[in-house]
Scaffold this motif. Sequence first.
Motif: not given
Length: 115
Positions: A54-58
């Motif tokens: 999720c951090r990569d998609h933020a």
Amino acid sequence: MAWGYSVPVWLMSILSDTARGWLNAGLGLLYPEICQLCGQTRATPAEGYVCGGCRDHARFIRKPFCERCGRPYEGDITSQFECASCREMEWHFLSARSAVEARDPVLEAIHRYKY
């Protein structure tokens, strides 16, 4: 989903490694270490309860952005600036800033906690 809870630092420094492990395991039963965005992957307090996926998609907001409203802009703007919307509007705040853009999956999490 539950918000995570961390034991105060002063208390953790007193506890032995074994006691700390048991305490964290107990807290994990009450406050699961799960990603607050996707709800599927393990995410620790040290990670801010957000998994790597999720951090990569933020999309984190980096300069350049409007100094008043925080809206990100693309391009080679090297000095501080105020966007046209902020110059035209009479805002009742000095500045606003967000760490990430409110898009999936961040927007879904905002709606989940807000409404």
